[in-house]
Design an enzyme around this catalytic site. Sequence first.
Site, short mmCIF file in Angstrom:
data_model
loop_
_atom_site.label_atom_id
_atom_site.label_comp_id
_atom_site.label_asym_id
_atom_site.label_seq_id
_atom_site.Cartn_x
_atom_site.Cartn_y
_atom_site.Cartn_z
N PHE A 187 0.84 -1.20 0.00
CA PHE A 187 0.00 0.00 0.00
C PHE A 187 0.88 1.25 0.00
CE2 PHE A 187 -2.79 3.22 1.88
CZ PHE A 187 -3.92 3.05 1.12
N PHE A 188 1.94 1.23 0.80
CA PHE A 188 2.97 2.25 0.78
C PHE A 188 4.25 1.64 0.21
CE2 PHE A 188 0.34 3.49 4.55
CZ PHE A 188 -0.23 4.63 3.98
N ARG A 210 20.30 7.36 2.46
CA ARG A 210 19.04 7.91 2.93
C ARG A 210 17.90 6.95 2.59
NH1 ARG A 210 22.06 10.57 5.35
NH2 ARG A 210 22.31 12.85 5.37
N ARG A 238 -5.57 5.29 14.28
CA ARG A 238 -4.43 5.63 13.44
C ARG A 238 -3.23 4.76 13.80
NH1 ARG A 238 -6.04 7.21 8.76
NH2 ARG A 238 -6.62 9.41 8.54
N SER A 293 6.26 15.42 6.29
CA SER A 293 7.55 15.28 6.97
C SER A 293 8.63 15.19 5.89
CB SER A 293 7.56 14.02 7.85
OG SER A 293 8.80 13.89 8.51
N GLY A 295 11.71 15.38 5.67
CA GLY A 295 12.97 14.70 5.91
C GLY A 295 12.94 13.23 5.61
N GLU A 299 4.93 12.11 1.34
CA GLU A 299 3.53 12.44 1.59
C GLU A 299 3.34 13.96 1.60
OE1 GLU A 299 0.07 10.44 4.21
OE2 GLU A 299 1.93 10.91 5.26
N GLU A 323 -12.88 0.14 2.22
CA GLU A 323 -11.56 0.54 2.69
C GLU A 323 -11.41 0.29 4.19
OE1 GLU A 323 -10.64 4.52 1.45
OE2 GLU A 323 -11.06 4.09 -0.67
N GLU A 325 -12.96 1.49 6.69
CA GLU A 325 -12.96 2.73 7.46
C GLU A 325 -14.05 2.68 8.53
OE1 GLU A 325 -11.28 6.09 4.38
OE2 GLU A 325 -13.42 5.64 4.34
#
Length: 377
Positions: A187-188, A210, A238, A293, A295, A299, A323, A325
């Site tokens: 998913f990510f 990195r 979350r 974020s 660094g 996203e 989904e 939810e």
Amino acid sequence: MRNLFIYGSLRHLPLLEIVLGREASGIDLSPAVLPGYRVSAAAEGPFPTIAAEPGAQAEGLLIRGLSAQDIARLDFYEGAFDYDLLPLTLADGQGAEVYLPQPGRWQAAGPWSLSAWEADWAALSCHAAREVMGYMGQKPRAEVDAMFPMIRRRAHQRVLAEQGRHDPGTLNGKIEIARRERVYANFFALDEFDLRHETFAGGLSPQVERAVFVSADAALVLPYDPRRDRVLLVEQLRMGPLARGDKTCWQLEPIAGHIDVGESPEQAARREAQEEAGIALGRLEPVGNVYASPGNATEFFHIFVGLADLPDAVTGTGGLASEHEDIRSHLMSFGDLMALADAQALANAPLVASAYWLARHRDRLRSEEAEATPEAT
């Protein structure tokens, strides 16, 4: 060696180069026509389909001399679309193989234009193809198929990034990337880099390692009712707080969701408001376009305050079952929202930003609402 007739998006040479893994200058291409077939737009997506039709003809390109490796790469790319490679005869009598959809797989939806597709979808399709072809030899085709919706969202993120307008006068320096490797994708995704970059003192840094979390752009909106002077927040479980060990795993947030392919951030904000809270938004006020974020993550948030009618009965539960939810909505006065913000009791950065933006612009919004709907006398 094999010959292939192409009639759709692979006629866009940058995409063909990505799929074949070599430059178009080394590919034997010539115009060709396939009789008895019509190319149409597919109702299910921004790509063409083809079907037999007496008297019709499909214009395209003939690729000669494809190797077994070329066909393997094409099969890997076309696999997500359920197209099979079949032998047919072209208008000039030459034989060629053609990718034809499985019967009933795609529904025709009118004419398809290569130039229109190139204007609207070529950049996204090329980004998606790079990710898909990067998995060849690493992941089975079925696993790539399952990831394809997020692959297209990540590709859409790159298109949105190319349209970005941030230019605060910072260093526009040189970056040398020695290695970029996708070490995880579902998913990510997670990418590792070996790179050197230009320094403020001049010259290049030593090579550094990195890693970056790769997601998709999201639209976030805080609904605000200027007449009643209150906001609507949503609450849901979350994973970030859970993984961090935070006891507050259910978080108060603005409405939020990934921007679907082909959507604008504003369209996504309105859609998410309906899906998560069942409300229709009026005017959208831009709060900011920011990295969550920078660094360690791609996203990117498009944040709005959305004017809305928020009566007492508006709260409830929502979210898409598809989904998984489970979302609960809350009404909160502006004063209570700011009390939580000032007490540092809001753990969600976009909510904090939206709250303080609203504090700055609240008088204007309420004044505009009063002018638009004067009280009866």
